[in-house]
Scaffold this motif. Sequence first.
Motif, PDB file in Angstrom:
ATOM      1  N   ARG A 151      23.894  47.525  54.548  1.00 48.64           N
ATOM      2  CA  ARG A 151      22.860  48.011  53.273  1.00 48.64           C
ATOM      3  C   ARG A 151      21.561  47.427  52.757  1.00 48.64           C
ATOM      4  O   ARG A 151      20.617  47.405  52.616  1.00 48.64           O
ATOM      5  N   LEU A 152      21.912  45.750  53.105  1.00 50.32           N
ATOM      6  CA  LEU A 152      20.711  45.516  53.546  1.00 50.32           C
ATOM      7  C   LEU A 152      19.475  46.135  54.737  1.00 50.32           C
ATOM      8  O   LEU A 152      18.316  46.151  55.011  1.00 50.32           O
ATOM      9  N   LEU A 153      19.690  46.370  56.118  1.00 52.85           N
ATOM     10  CA  LEU A 153      19.479  47.249  56.975  1.00 52.85           C
ATOM     11  C   LEU A 153      18.577  48.159  56.163  1.00 52.85           C
ATOM     12  O   LEU A 153      17.234  48.457  56.728  1.00 52.85           O
ATOM     13  N   ALA A 154      19.420  48.914  55.383  1.00 55.78           N
ATOM     14  CA  ALA A 154      18.855  50.197  55.069  1.00 55.78           C
ATOM     15  C   ALA A 154      17.532  49.954  53.824  1.00 55.78           C
ATOM     16  O   ALA A 154      16.396  50.521  53.870  1.00 55.78           O
ATOM     17  N   LEU A 155      18.227  48.211  53.392  1.00 51.38           N
ATOM     18  CA  LEU A 155      16.038  48.057  52.634  1.00 51.38           C
ATOM     19  C   LEU A 155      15.474  47.464  53.201  1.00 51.38           C
ATOM     20  O   LEU A 155      14.311  46.987  53.010  1.00 51.38           O
TER      21      LEU A 155
END
Lengths: 81, 601
Positions: A31-35
């Motif tokens: 999720r953090l990667l996608a953000l």
Amino acid sequence: MSVSHSHLAALKPGHIAIIASLNLSPQFHQRLLALGFRQGRQVTMLRRSAFAGPIHVRIGTTEVMLRRRDAQNVNVTLVRR
Amino acid sequence: MKRIAVLGMPNTGKSTFFNRFTGATASVGNWAGMTVDLMMATLKIGEVTADVIDLPGIYDLRGFSEDEMVVQRFLESTPLHLIIIILNTVQIDRQLSLALQIKRLQIPAILLLNMADEAPKFGVKVNAEKIAQHLEMPVISMSAKYGNQYGKGYDAAIDAIAQTLHQQEHPICVRNISDCAIDDRQLATELDAILQDAVHISTQHSNTLTTRLDRFLLHPILGLPLFFAAMYLMFQVVYTLGTPLQAFLSFGLDWIKVAALEPVFTPFPSFLKGFLIGGLYDGIGTVVAFIPVILLFFFCMAIVEDSGYLARSAFLMDAFMERLGLDGRSFVMSLMGFGCNVPAIMGTRVMRSPGLRMLSMLVIPFSLCSARLNVFIFMTTALFTPQVAPGVLFSLYLFSFAAALVTALLFKGQFPNHDPLVLELPPYRFPTIKQIFVRAWVEVKHFLRWSNQFIIAGVVIIWLLNHLPMDVPPASKQTLSGMIGQAVQPLLQPLGINSQLAIALIFGFVAKEVVLGGLAVIYGASNDAGLGGAIAHQIDWVQAYSFMLFTLLYIPCLSTIAVLKRESKSAKFATLAVVWSIALAWITSFLFYQGARLLGF
Ligand SMILES: Nc1nc2c(ncn2[C@@H]2O[C@H](COP(=O)(O)OP(=O)(O)OP(=O)(O)O)[C@@H](O)[C@H]2O)c(=O)[nH]1
Ligand SMILES: [Mg+2]
């Protein structure tokens, strides 16, 4: 200008840092990667909320809030106070 | 028949585009996770008819939350002719990663760079042709919100869609998404190559309007008071503008009754006349008179939802919610619940932890939804002076918060949650006039559909119960409703709820509009001095307030129960929610009523 190692939750408002590594559960990591949280990217601490609440950071052109507990697992290198 | 899917990260304007493209009315809001379910519309594009499907936003094709799973299941089961990828141009630096993943699915795709109107404000410049070369798909810059009022992008996008669709004869289905996955490192390399080549982001644009507003609205000390002030302001607007409109409409409906209906129906037998006028007309009229309040309420709701302030409220409240075993998103869903509980409960799909989802779903039904607001406006204006009525109404909002808080504290042990939380804080926006009207209109339409199904039936049944058998005085103890009321009196008398009110409560289980129509029918039967006067004549304010507390807290309506069961996939959980809310309603009303009587009121 000093270079020091720290984690995201420890930054003070206005501080700018580079992400060194992410130390998270696979799902949350994704999720953090996608953000936009990737090694080598720059983050700016905008503010920390009262009562040990979440922090507000800018990464690239995205602004996100995350809990301090989770932010402690994002290791950063401080580049500017 | 061809099939097109709209795909992209959350809050990029997929539903806005979908609405403009198909003429549908999917809900739009400045909150990542507005759409949590599929929505389909059919339209003709050139020669071909096509189904267009609006999907929930996803961060990653391999995501794990319920709304992301909805998309995975859809992709793995539905053959498609075309995927329209929508991304927010301002955040292209990270959102291209999803386009790269979708490209691997081998389904024809078009990339729309949305929010082109905002990009200059954030210093983002994009070369669409270069991106198209990298991705080997058409790439078009446009604005879904402003359409052709902003550049020529929207028309170009529609042309490209028509063309690609025309060329694609057969649908393609992804059998297994994980087969198409790329590893993160390669993704990052490809992403950087495109950004290097085709995107320029200036660092001079960090002092936007949003940054300046956030300095106040997210201020560590001022933030929360400002938030509650804003909510109070909204309440005041709806109340001070809405109640006169409602009174006016209700007066007009009464006038028609006296001037036209009663003379026309005079020759009819009195039972039939009473049924048509005192039952159907009064009951439905009372409910319909609240349409202006509903409109006004959802005008405000549209502005709040589109402003981006919801995500800020999550930031402000998260520390507090964490101590209740919830998180900022639960708070946002509770706020949405003030409009209607059903979409708010579905909105919890963005949460990954089952414990957190369940606890949030247990708390959301206590949000004082707009249907309950109508009942309370009706009763407070009938029983209290104009000076205190808004205060009384507002106190019910406080009870609503308190009930949610107590519930979370009591049940947090049963629903443990260690879900990490990260949320986007999107820039502040303001809806277009059209967006505001569409939002309110959808609600009114929904309300009218409800009236057809349940409200009319509920009102008719309540009237009949009050007038059958025909040989006893209406609304007396000998009527059917009198008998039912008497039967439940041992339970409700300690709350000051008399047998007539009890009937309204029982049928209010279906929907709160039935309570409203029911009250009109019950108290309309016995008077000429106007409905409000009749209620004030038969119950005092302590009873009325106790009744309102019960109405506020016990389960809002059948649809809420249905959605609780569907979302939790557990009849046991739905039962718990129903039983607990009735128990809490009873205890609260009991304490209030007996307390007030003890104090001599
Ligand atoms: N300025 C601007 N705002 C837009 C544009 N398109 C959409 N918006 C706004 O962006 C926000 C999100 O729009 P939605 O259509 O709900 O986004 P979505 O992609 O469906 O979001 P989810 O359903 O949560 O995944 C809303 O506030 C819209 O008004 C655009 O072209 N320009
Ligand atoms: Mg949507």
